[in-house]
Write an enzyme that holds these catalytic residues in place. Sequence first.
Site, mmCIF file in Angstrom:
data_model
loop_
_atom_site.group_PDB
_atom_site.id
_atom_site.type_symbol
_atom_site.label_atom_id
_atom_site.label_comp_id
_atom_site.label_asym_id
_atom_site.label_seq_id
_atom_site.Cartn_x
_atom_site.Cartn_y
_atom_site.Cartn_z
ATOM 1 N N GLU A 257 12.078 -33.849 -22.768
ATOM 2 C CA GLU A 257 12.053 -32.714 -21.861
ATOM 3 C C GLU A 257 13.079 -31.732 -22.379
ATOM 4 O OE1 GLU A 257 13.410 -32.845 -17.628
ATOM 5 O OE2 GLU A 257 13.737 -30.846 -18.459
ATOM 6 N N CYS A 296 16.614 -27.394 -15.050
ATOM 7 C CA CYS A 296 15.604 -27.125 -16.074
ATOM 8 C C CYS A 296 14.340 -26.569 -15.453
ATOM 9 C CB CYS A 296 15.303 -28.393 -16.867
ATOM 10 S SG CYS A 296 15.081 -29.831 -15.819
#
Lengths: 515, 515
Positions: A257, A296
Amino acid sequence: MSELLHNCLGGRWVAGRGAGTALLDPVLGTELVRVDAAGLDLPAGFAYARDRGGAALRALTYRQRGAMLRAALEVLQAHRDAYFEIATANSGTVKNDSAVDIDGAIYTLSTYAKLAASLPDARFLVDGEDASLAKDGTFLARHVQTPVRGLALFINAFNFPAWGLWEKAAPALLSGVPVVVKPATATAWLTQRMVKDVVDAGVLPPGALNVVCGRSAGLLDALQPMDVLSFTGSAATAATIRSHAAVARDSVRVNIEADSVNAALLLPGEAPGSAAFDALVKEVAREMTVKSGQKCTAIRRVFVPEPLFDAVAEALSARLAKATVGNPRSEAVRMGALVSRAQLTAVREGLATLKSVTKVLHDGDRHALVDADPAVACIVGPTLLGACDADGAAQVHDLEVFGPVATLMPYRDTAHALQLVGRGQGSLVASLYGCDHAALGAAALALAEGHGRVHVVSPEAAVSHTGHGNVMPQSLHGGPGRAGGGEELGGLRALNFYHRRAAVQASPAVLAALG
Amino acid sequence: MSELLHNCLGGRWVAGRGAGTALLDPVLGTELVRVDAAGLDLPAGFAYARDRGGAALRALTYRQRGAMLRAALEVLQAHRDAYFEIATANSGTVKNDSAVDIDGAIYTLSTYAKLAASLPDARFLVDGEDASLAKDGTFLARHVQTPVRGLALFINAFNFPAWGLWEKAAPALLSGVPVVVKPATATAWLTQRMVKDVVDAGVLPPGALNVVCGRSAGLLDALQPMDVLSFTGSAATAATIRSHAAVARDSVRVNIEADSVNAALLLPGEAPGSAAFDALVKEVAREMTVKSGQKCTAIRRVFVPEPLFDAVAEALSARLAKATVGNPRSEAVRMGALVSRAQLTAVREGLATLKSVTKVLHDGDRHALVDADPAVACIVGPTLLGACDADGAAQVHDLEVFGPVATLMPYRDTAHALQLVGRGQGSLVASLYGCDHAALGAAALALAEGHGRVHVVSPEAAVSHTGHGNVMPQSLHGGPGRAGGGEELGGLRALNFYHRRAAVQASPAVLAALG
């Protein structure tokens, strides 16, 4: 000198042999604790995790591992206050923002403990229906999923020391796979403390949960082909990891990620002050300020119909202006610090880059810091930028500034808006705001391919929706392209990463003997 | 000079600008055709595939794409004889071995055409059940799978020019994803001809199926973040691919099938001449000789109980001695050629390495070539090696010799046997032979984690089993570790690689509008 935190590896707590790296309070600048991993015998520690921790976990059924997660959950709940104290000191977050991390971790662990009840009281999973391979019924294919026999190495990001551990460890441990977590150094304290509490409580088998704090040197070299690796962090580090021999040559399974320039999109047909208009403004302001934008999943790009650009800019700026920024220990403060001087510098540099192609609609520097010394504290106010030429502002679509920063852009029509969202080259999440269900559904489907999650806020869900940036364990977390291509969470889907799928081709009698 | 095969890219057939590389008959040494990809505008051709081919495919439903696959299938069936002629000339295979490739391709395509009937008449798939995200029922998570918007690039191996194309293209096209195939140069002719027949028949949208023959230079550079890449070949090339910027930096999704040192295991408790004993001997001999052992799934290591080592060696050698080896055009010949001089050299070198730690139980050089000139033909006889110290013969567990070569090894007990199989560090397939259903089931489960497929031959399936090395489209194909970590086939599971999964979080009304 401050306390040197120990690492947990090889079934014991062990101090690094170096002087250690100091963890700092990003508001006060004071040293809190130190971490160090020098001199650890990583190959032996990893072997212990695989051979002792892994074997003990695999000997349990999914239901038994669910009970184990519940016991770990109770340990975390018992120490919850201490975690908030560490978060305030080491992450500089206000209580609500610390909760996103800590209570998010507890909720995620609790969700997987509950999901265990839907799994069989067995040590492997059957995947789908048998397929016939012989007309007379004497030979069939059955697909099974068995736990990975290696270990799961987590290289984690600084912004979620609690949730980042448990959103990965919960499905790994439930799957029967031992964990080694390497938290980001700046905020390693909370991760280390949670591991320490759970390990010392004796609710997991020895070797099942391990933590290495400090430099990551040597960790990838200690991996073996049957291990798995989950990384959360920058795209640059992700590229290094993918090129490491463990991954490139030995096929260590990797989940990544990375960067994500997430978008919020107000669909056409809304007037200023409509429910959807207000929902967008509220959500963008919230996403910019929660954890000072250090998520994020936070909204980085905001797309609105051209005629609404000024009205949204005004409403958003008004909302942001109310944000009180400063020392998270102060009652009046709603937004705390960035995590470190390095992040402060990175955010300022990123802002400077974006400013070269945008205008400032709301200037973060207008926010006086409450109860904090600007020379010491790693704190910036929320800044809203605007780019009237959304097509030309390439940097806005490419650069993730990891702080309280977003850019507002106008679009001509829905096709233009969808094309602009796609300029992110793959993101974790996009959110849609509107009241036309058909238009929202069509836009959600169009965005699905480029996102791990599409979050739709229509008036009937304006109160109940779970938030653009909140990662719910029931939903997939990850995204293609720039976002790294990974898949985490999504309920039981998360277990796939920690299992190997295999076809067993055999007679019905042999398949029956599989158990 | 021989015919220069054209490439299909950008909606037209185009010749490379270079002199080309000659494809040879591995038995006669004669030049057959030439291939060349120099001067192709790959970025423009890839864009055409994505934008024209992809858009046209995505506009169809799964059922419509199933009908499209059926039309392609009929084209292949109509030209089947020509494919066998090409295989004889270019692969040097006997008819039964050509059928493994060609009829395997046709069967796999037919399987996916049929599987389409089980899919919705829709353009996306729903994945699992909705999850509630609000107690009042106003907000839910639904997971959807939508086709990848990029293209699928296949970099394929020389041993399956027909099946290697269609086992990947069938699920890709059914998913709605356009294909660019780069066949291995040595046997590119059959792949190119199949693409040509299907494209010229007009049963696919323009840009949906493309072929580039010759050097692979520039192909990976032309990939974009939303593309996917499937590679079959050596572990060394796989490592290069994983380190390429398209994969390492842009997160192009990659599926890799690489080396595999597959095992066959006769469980304890069998006497010479028992049904399981005979089944093992028959299957090992078959796997060694089919396609001259040039199957990634072929048996390379054979494990038998210590007391049976000599009996198995004798029975296997007797069976191998009967193999007639030579020109596949000769009626008497049962095993044809390796694919090229390069492969002949690689097999001889690999054999020399293995011979340094084994003894020769059956020598391939004893086979006189039928109707073939040993100075020209790329043909070797089947060689059975033996290693009495299975633990010490490291090379046998690490080196895949891609020809008619296998090594017989004794084991002490089941635990020892399973540990020896695991020395392969992850394989595509292992097969088990025995008559105790419980023991077979337990061993199959134990091997599942290190293999994509476990094939169990018990007496009741001795006739109906589908073969250790035959890849059935119903079953997963791939394997962890050394085998590359990929997943292909497995029925509808193959579609996962060509779809993106996303969570759509929305109100019930918006989810209903998804269609």
